[in-house]
Design an enzyme around this catalytic site. Structure first.
Site, PDB file in Angstrom:
ATOM      1  N   CYS A 164       0.837  -1.202   0.000  1.00 20.20           N
ATOM      2  CA  CYS A 164       0.000   0.000   0.000  1.00 20.20           C
ATOM      3  C   CYS A 164       0.874   1.254   0.000  1.00 20.20           C
ATOM      4  CB  CYS A 164      -0.893  -0.009   1.236  1.00 20.20           C
ATOM      5  SG  CYS A 164      -1.812   1.520   1.429  1.00 20.20           S
ATOM      6  N   TYR A 219     -23.675 -12.115  23.770  1.00 17.80           N
ATOM      7  CA  TYR A 219     -23.103 -11.160  22.813  1.00 17.80           C
ATOM      8  C   TYR A 219     -23.366 -11.674  21.395  1.00 17.80           C
ATOM      9  CZ  TYR A 219     -20.359 -10.242  27.068  1.00 17.80           C
ATOM     10  OH  TYR A 219     -19.953 -10.004  28.355  1.00 17.80           O
ATOM     11  N   CYS A 257     -11.777 -11.369  20.577  1.00 10.55           N
ATOM     12  CA  CYS A 257     -11.002 -10.529  19.649  1.00 10.55           C
ATOM     13  C   CYS A 257      -9.889  -9.807  20.404  1.00 10.55           C
ATOM     14  CB  CYS A 257     -11.923  -9.529  18.941  1.00 10.55           C
ATOM     15  SG  CYS A 257     -12.856  -8.495  20.064  1.00 10.55           S
ATOM     16  N   CYS A 269      -0.832   5.918   7.077  1.00 15.87           N
ATOM     17  CA  CYS A 269      -2.194   5.581   7.498  1.00 15.87           C
ATOM     18  C   CYS A 269      -2.141   4.758   8.783  1.00 15.87           C
ATOM     19  CB  CYS A 269      -2.860   4.783   6.380  1.00 15.87           C
ATOM     20  SG  CYS A 269      -4.441   4.049   6.802  1.00 15.87           S
ATOM     21  N   CYS A 315      -8.178   1.245  -0.757  1.00 13.12           N
ATOM     22  CA  CYS A 315      -7.653   0.603   0.435  1.00 13.12           C
ATOM     23  C   CYS A 315      -7.591  -0.877   0.108  1.00 13.12           C
ATOM     24  CB  CYS A 315      -8.588   0.860   1.620  1.00 13.12           C
ATOM     25  SG  CYS A 315      -8.163  -0.140   3.056  1.00 13.12           S
TER      26      CYS A 315
HETATM   27  N1  SAH Z   1     -21.391 -13.141  17.926  1.00 16.35           N
HETATM   28  C1  SAH Z   1     -21.700 -12.071  17.028  1.00 16.35           C
HETATM   29  C2  SAH Z   1     -21.381 -10.680  17.568  1.00 16.35           C
HETATM   30  C3  SAH Z   1     -20.067 -10.478  18.255  1.00 16.35           C
HETATM   31  S1  SAH Z   1     -19.576  -8.803  18.519  1.00 16.35           S
HETATM   32  C4  SAH Z   1     -21.056 -12.283  15.677  1.00 16.35           C
HETATM   33  O1  SAH Z   1     -20.141 -13.096  15.542  1.00 16.35           O
HETATM   34  O2  SAH Z   1     -21.485 -11.657  14.704  1.00 16.35           O
HETATM   35  C5  SAH Z   1     -20.066  -8.468  20.128  1.00 16.35           C
HETATM   36  C6  SAH Z   1     -21.528  -8.100  20.285  1.00 16.35           C
HETATM   37  O3  SAH Z   1     -21.755  -7.877  21.665  1.00 16.35           O
HETATM   38  C7  SAH Z   1     -21.941  -6.808  19.588  1.00 16.35           C
HETATM   39  O4  SAH Z   1     -23.061  -7.095  18.787  1.00 16.35           O
HETATM   40  C8  SAH Z   1     -22.300  -5.869  20.732  1.00 16.35           C
HETATM   41  O5  SAH Z   1     -23.391  -5.019  20.409  1.00 16.35           O
HETATM   42  C9  SAH Z   1     -22.674  -6.815  21.837  1.00 16.35           C
HETATM   43  N2  SAH Z   1     -22.505  -6.364  23.231  1.00 16.35           N
HETATM   44  C10 SAH Z   1     -21.599  -5.530  23.754  1.00 16.35           C
HETATM   45  N3  SAH Z   1     -21.709  -5.462  25.078  1.00 16.35           N
HETATM   46  C11 SAH Z   1     -22.715  -6.290  25.437  1.00 16.35           C
HETATM   47  C12 SAH Z   1     -23.296  -6.673  26.689  1.00 16.35           C
HETATM   48  N4  SAH Z   1     -22.850  -6.192  27.832  1.00 16.35           N
HETATM   49  N5  SAH Z   1     -24.296  -7.565  26.676  1.00 16.35           N
HETATM   50  C13 SAH Z   1     -24.751  -8.091  25.508  1.00 16.35           C
HETATM   51  N6  SAH Z   1     -24.244  -7.777  24.303  1.00 16.35           N
HETATM   52  C14 SAH Z   1     -23.232  -6.883  24.268  1.00 16.35           C
END
Ligand code: SAH
Length: 468
Positions: free
Chosen positions: A81, A322, A420, A87, A169
């Site tokens: 890049c 989540y 992550c 960047c 990008c």
């Molecule tokens: N498992 C999903 C999303 C993972 S990202 C996938 O793979 O697509 C994490 C997610 O957690 C996001 O959507 C975010 O909005 C949510 N999040 C963040 N804090 C949270 C909490 N305290 N309780 C429930 N969800 C939450």
């Protein structure tokens, strides 16, 4: 004016020294050692000898810049890049892809041993991409004004809020690049003014584009500093004429002086409110505000691994905390008795329910809006919910301790932890280990090639007897 130097530093600001880079930080910067004193040097690779200019010293560590590389690592490669070094988006383009995968593997391994205090757990080789470029399905690009008055759109320059006008990008899907250029050109033609952070004036703040991998459908979100978007109709006509794969144009209104991209209100300007994608045979409707993994190819690898680790037989109750738009939940639901998903963003839960219906999995899934650490304890206490498998996929800050404690109280046979951030993963694994769970194996999956971000899945099992 000469500043006072810290006495423990063997080097001083502006010194030019020759040193060997010995390690990498978790951000991917080189670490040079001078008499045991650590100097952080961006773009240095382990094994390299370099002439380094000292930029700053602090107690215990300092910062430097490579002036000249005297001996180069075989893991070094030419960053393709042209704006890589200005960047802030990518951090590892100067490293061969194989070295990037080894770096990520080591980060996970080190975090688990050092922070988690866990030895003897296999961390597998990171699953990489065959072609680690042009993978991102989403671009979020700030808009600004060039010195000649025309619009610019691009990423922030490293450690600054200056926008670099950018044409391409190379970790983005081509369609996203094209959409950003198209919107920039058309908005400019209609004399739309860019938002100015300094005085909070102007209209267009960000262009967000997301493309569904399998259908090619493209959503464009125009983030504006208020409800007004002059020449809206003409802009829509020009965009859709220029890019036939655009199926959705949304407007999000963000009037706050904040770094957050989105404001609360999102409205449909043209087309559908969703784009549709498919992963592993499951269809997903994705709306503007919902989280959706950015690397479709690797997402499949990640979810397949979660499914493999869950080892479902068809009669299990699963909690997916989540859960976003229900991606992992629906992946697992095909093989389980019932999946309960919890997610804090209401739009994402609406999407999750819609996705369950779309895939005819709505009778065996339940999705609820709320904080996982509030809702799951309630499910446990008031409803006596007893999961066999507990999946978590938290944001970077990891799981709330209250949730971890509830997971331990609920005693699922298996826990699958999708992470992550290796540091918070390791911290949380320690709590789960102390609560009677054994981490069995970890699989890093490279979701973000060329960047220092690291994704992994960990399989935990309940120990025979609970060690309290
Ligand atoms: N498992 C999903 C999303 C993972 S990202 C996938 O793979 O697509 C994490 C997610 O957690 C996001 O959507 C975010 O909005 C949510 N999040 C963040 N804090 C949270 C909490 N305290 N309780 C429930 N969800 C939450």
């Amino acid at each position: 004016m000469a500043k006072k130097q810290h006495t423990d530093a063997p080097v001083q600001k502006n010194d030019v020294i020759t040193a060997v880079i010995e390690d990498l930080t978790h951000e991917g910067d080189g670490v040079a050692k001078v008499d045991g004193y650590a100097l952080f040097v961006p773009y240095g690779l382990p094994g390299e000898t370099a002439q380094i200019k000292v930029l700053k010293t602090k107690k215990g560590y300092g910062f430097g810049r490579i002036i000249e590389r005297i001996e180069e690592s075989s893991e070094r490669t030419e960053a393709p890049c042209p704006i890589y070094y200005q960047c802030g988006g990518c951090q590892l383009q100067h490293m061969t892809y194989d070295a990037q995968l080894r770096f990520k593997h080591k980060q996970v391994q080190d975090a688990i041993t050092r922070i988690g205090g866990i030895d003897n757990i296999p961390v597998h080789r990171a699953i990489g991409m065959e072609d680690p470029w042009r993978y991102r399905n989403k671009a979020q690009v700030p808009v600004g004004t060039r010195s000649d008055g025309h619009l610019k759109a691009g990423f922030f320059q490293k450690r600054s809020h200056r926008i670099m006008d950018m044409e391409s990008c190379i970790i983005q899907k081509e369609a996203n690049d094209e959409a950003v250029q198209t919107v920039k050109r058309i908005a400019d033609q209609h004399n739309i003014k860019a938002y100015d952070e300094e005085n909070a004036r102007g209209t267009l703040r960000h262009v967000v584009t997301r493309q569904a991998h399998t259908t090619g459908e493209l959503m464009i979100v125009l983030v504006t500093n208020g409800p007004d978007l002059p020449h809206k109709k003409d802009i829509v006509r020009d965009i859709t004429e220029a890019m036939p794969n655009v199926t959705s144009i949304m407007q999000n209104i963000n009037t706050k002086r904040t770094n957050a991209i989105y404001g609360e209100k999102t409205t449909l300007i043209w087309g559908n409110e969703h784009i549709y994608d498919t992963i592993g045979g499951i269809s997903f409707a994705i709306s503007a505000r919902s989280f959706y993994q950015v690397n479709p190819e690797q997402t499949k690898a990640l979810y397949d691994k979660a499914l493999e680790y869950a080892d479902l037989r068809g009669n299990e109750t699963v909690i997916d905390a989540y859960c976003g738009i229900g991606t992992i939940s629906l992946f697992l639901a095909r093989k389980a008795r019932h999946v309960y998903g919890v997610e804090s963003i209401p739009e994402a839960v609406t999407d999750a329910k819609r996705n369950a219906e779309l895939n005819k999995l709505d009778d065996i899934t339940t999705f609820a809006v709320g904080e996982a650490e509030e809702l799951v304890p309630w499910w446990h206490q008031a409803n006596g919910l007893q999961p066999d498998v507990f999946v978590v996929d938290p944001p970077r800050k990891g799981c709330d301790e209250k949730l971890l404690q509830t997971m331990i109280d609920m005693q699922p046979e298996k826990i699958i932890y999708v992470s992550c951030n290796p540091a918070t993963l390791a911290r949380d694994l320690k709590i789960l280990e102390d609560g009677g769970y054994a981490a069995k194996e970890v699989q890093p999956v490279d979701m973000f090639p060329q960047t220092n971000h690291i994704e992994s899945v960990t399989r935990l099992e309940k120990r025979a007897e609970k060690s309290v």
